[in-house]
Design a protein around this motif. Sequence first.
Motif, PDB file in Angstrom:
ATOM      1  N   UNK A  54       0.833  -1.207   0.000  1.00  0.00           N
ATOM      2  CA  UNK A  54       0.000   0.000   0.000  1.00  0.00           C
ATOM      3  C   UNK A  54       0.872   1.263   0.000  1.00  0.00           C
ATOM      4  N   UNK A  55       1.923   1.248   0.803  1.00  0.00           N
ATOM      5  CA  UNK A  55       2.839   2.388   0.848  1.00  0.00           C
ATOM      6  C   UNK A  55       3.525   2.577  -0.508  1.00  0.00           C
ATOM      7  N   UNK A  56       3.966   1.483  -1.111  1.00  0.00           N
ATOM      8  CA  UNK A  56       4.635   1.578  -2.419  1.00  0.00           C
ATOM      9  C   UNK A  56       3.688   2.142  -3.472  1.00  0.00           C
ATOM     10  N   UNK A  57       2.434   1.680  -3.476  1.00  0.00           N
ATOM     11  CA  UNK A  57       1.460   2.204  -4.437  1.00  0.00           C
ATOM     12  C   UNK A  57       1.188   3.688  -4.182  1.00  0.00           C
ATOM     13  N   UNK A  58       1.134   4.064  -2.912  1.00  0.00           N
ATOM     14  CA  UNK A  58       0.890   5.465  -2.558  1.00  0.00           C
ATOM     15  C   UNK A  58       2.042   6.345  -3.036  1.00  0.00           C
ATOM     16  N   UNK A  60       4.106   5.718  -5.383  1.00  0.00           N
ATOM     17  CA  UNK A  60       4.127   5.714  -6.852  1.00  0.00           C
ATOM     18  C   UNK A  60       2.927   6.449  -7.446  1.00  0.00           C
ATOM     19  N   UNK A  61       2.021   6.907  -6.569  1.00  0.00           N
ATOM     20  CA  UNK A  61       0.790   7.577  -6.989  1.00  0.00           C
ATOM     21  C   UNK A  61      -0.020   6.716  -7.957  1.00  0.00           C
ATOM     22  N   UNK A  62      -0.087   5.418  -7.619  1.00  0.00           N
ATOM     23  CA  UNK A  62      -0.814   4.445  -8.430  1.00  0.00           C
ATOM     24  C   UNK A  62      -2.111   4.099  -7.689  1.00  0.00           C
ATOM     25  N   UNK A  63      -3.169   4.813  -8.016  1.00  0.00           N
ATOM     26  CA  UNK A  63      -4.427   4.716  -7.273  1.00  0.00           C
ATOM     27  C   UNK A  63      -5.071   3.345  -7.359  1.00  0.00           C
ATOM     28  N   UNK A  64      -5.025   2.708  -8.525  1.00  0.00           N
ATOM     29  CA  UNK A  64      -5.628   1.371  -8.646  1.00  0.00           C
ATOM     30  C   UNK A  64      -4.986   0.435  -7.623  1.00  0.00           C
ATOM     31  N   UNK A  65      -3.673   0.476  -7.515  1.00  0.00           N
ATOM     32  CA  UNK A  65      -2.969  -0.365  -6.552  1.00  0.00           C
ATOM     33  C   UNK A  65      -3.294   0.002  -5.118  1.00  0.00           C
ATOM     34  N   UNK A  66      -3.440   1.284  -4.850  1.00  0.00           N
ATOM     35  CA  UNK A  66      -3.815   1.724  -3.495  1.00  0.00           C
ATOM     36  C   UNK A  66      -5.158   1.147  -3.104  1.00  0.00           C
ATOM     37  N   UNK A  68      -6.750  -1.515  -4.468  1.00  0.00           N
ATOM     38  CA  UNK A  68      -6.681  -2.981  -4.415  1.00  0.00           C
ATOM     39  C   UNK A  68      -5.952  -3.462  -3.152  1.00  0.00           C
ATOM     40  N   UNK A  69      -4.856  -2.803  -2.796  1.00  0.00           N
ATOM     41  CA  UNK A  69      -4.142  -3.205  -1.584  1.00  0.00           C
ATOM     42  C   UNK A  69      -4.963  -2.887  -0.340  1.00  0.00           C
ATOM     43  N   UNK A  70      -5.699  -1.784  -0.366  1.00  0.00           N
ATOM     44  CA  UNK A  70      -6.570  -1.450   0.768  1.00  0.00           C
ATOM     45  C   UNK A  70      -7.622  -2.531   0.975  1.00  0.00           C
ATOM     46  N   UNK A  71      -8.174  -3.052  -0.120  1.00  0.00           N
ATOM     47  CA  UNK A  71      -9.167  -4.134  -0.034  1.00  0.00           C
ATOM     48  C   UNK A  71      -8.589  -5.323   0.743  1.00  0.00           C
ATOM     49  N   UNK A  72      -7.360  -5.686   0.437  1.00  0.00           N
ATOM     50  CA  UNK A  72      -6.727  -6.812   1.126  1.00  0.00           C
ATOM     51  C   UNK A  72      -6.311  -6.445   2.549  1.00  0.00           C
ATOM     52  N   UNK A  73      -5.923  -5.192   2.767  1.00  0.00           N
ATOM     53  CA  UNK A  73      -5.594  -4.749   4.117  1.00  0.00           C
ATOM     54  C   UNK A  73      -6.826  -4.821   5.012  1.00  0.00           C
ATOM     55  N   UNK A  74      -7.956  -4.424   4.501  1.00  0.00           N
ATOM     56  CA  UNK A  74      -9.210  -4.464   5.269  1.00  0.00           C
ATOM     57  C   UNK A  74      -9.506  -5.886   5.717  1.00  0.00           C
ATOM     58  N   UNK A  75      -9.333  -6.850   4.832  1.00  0.00           N
ATOM     59  CA  UNK A  75      -9.591  -8.250   5.189  1.00  0.00           C
ATOM     60  C   UNK A  75      -8.697  -8.685   6.350  1.00  0.00           C
ATOM     61  N   UNK A  76      -7.417  -8.327   6.286  1.00  0.00           N
ATOM     62  CA  UNK A  76      -6.508  -8.681   7.369  1.00  0.00           C
ATOM     63  C   UNK A  76      -6.868  -7.990   8.674  1.00  0.00           C
ATOM     64  N   UNK A  77      -7.218  -6.711   8.579  1.00  0.00           N
ATOM     65  CA  UNK A  77      -7.603  -5.964   9.781  1.00  0.00           C
ATOM     66  C   UNK A  77      -8.846  -6.563  10.429  1.00  0.00           C
ATOM     67  N   UNK A  78      -9.805  -6.989   9.620  1.00  0.00           N
ATOM     68  CA  UNK A  78     -10.991  -7.639  10.174  1.00  0.00           C
ATOM     69  C   UNK A  78     -10.614  -8.953  10.862  1.00  0.00           C
ATOM     70  N   UNK A  79      -9.685  -9.689  10.262  1.00  0.00           N
ATOM     71  CA  UNK A  79      -9.254 -10.960  10.851  1.00  0.00           C
ATOM     72  C   UNK A  79      -8.676 -10.788  12.251  1.00  0.00           C
ATOM     73  N   UNK A  80      -7.986  -9.675  12.488  1.00  0.00           N
ATOM     74  CA  UNK A  80      -7.366  -9.484  13.804  1.00  0.00           C
ATOM     75  C   UNK A  80      -8.214  -8.609  14.730  1.00  0.00           C
ATOM     76  N   UNK A  95     -13.940   5.991  -1.209  1.00  0.00           N
ATOM     77  CA  UNK A  95     -13.935   7.365  -1.744  1.00  0.00           C
ATOM     78  C   UNK A  95     -13.003   7.467  -2.947  1.00  0.00           C
ATOM     79  N   UNK A  96     -11.839   6.866  -2.868  1.00  0.00           N
ATOM     80  CA  UNK A  96     -10.895   6.900  -3.988  1.00  0.00           C
ATOM     81  C   UNK A  96     -11.437   6.099  -5.171  1.00  0.00           C
ATOM     82  N   UNK A  97     -12.036   4.954  -4.891  1.00  0.00           N
ATOM     83  CA  UNK A  97     -12.603   4.134  -5.977  1.00  0.00           C
ATOM     84  C   UNK A  97     -13.721   4.881  -6.694  1.00  0.00           C
TER      85      UNK A  97
END
Length: 173
Positions: A54-58, A60-66, A68-80, A95-97
């Motif tokens: 997520x940091x690398x995408x941010x 690089x200013x690559x919004x699609x990656x930001x 997509x990575x946020x989607x996966x980060x959310x899943x992990x955060x919910x798991x814990x 909001x970005x999407x």
Amino acid sequence: NAWEKVEALAEEARVFYEGQHNTVMEATCLVQIAQAKCNRGQPQEGIIAVREAHLAFTLAEYSWGRIYSAYHLIAGLLDIGAYEEALLTAEEALALARVYNTVLLVGLCLTALGRVRRALMDPSGAYALHHEAMSIFSTDTPCPIMEMLVTELCADCVLAGEWAEALSYANQA
């Protein structure tokens, strides 16, 4: 285990792209590594990998990656059980999407935010988000996405005690 293979191959690709100085592709591999780790029951390690992506995408200013990575980060955060961070991440990603108005990314973000709302015991909020996600996809939605959405709607209805509607979604799934 299939997820071990996924992780090993993604790590091999990550090392390759690191050598090529291609940070976007390296970050994409990190998202796959994170997904594999989460699916292998290692959510903390998955979160570390997806945060790096997520940091690398941010940077690089690559919004699609930001998004997509946020989607996966959310899943992990919910798991814990990190619900507040998951909520903030999901709201920012949605909001970005919406700015980029890509159906797939908006749909994924609506689904993720709906999962967070359900985890926060807000079944009506979750249902509204999942229903909106269902409505933005066309009738030719790929089967796995449709199955995911009706499963989410089923879970929302169960939590709300709407058994007939839950059964309808369960049958669709």
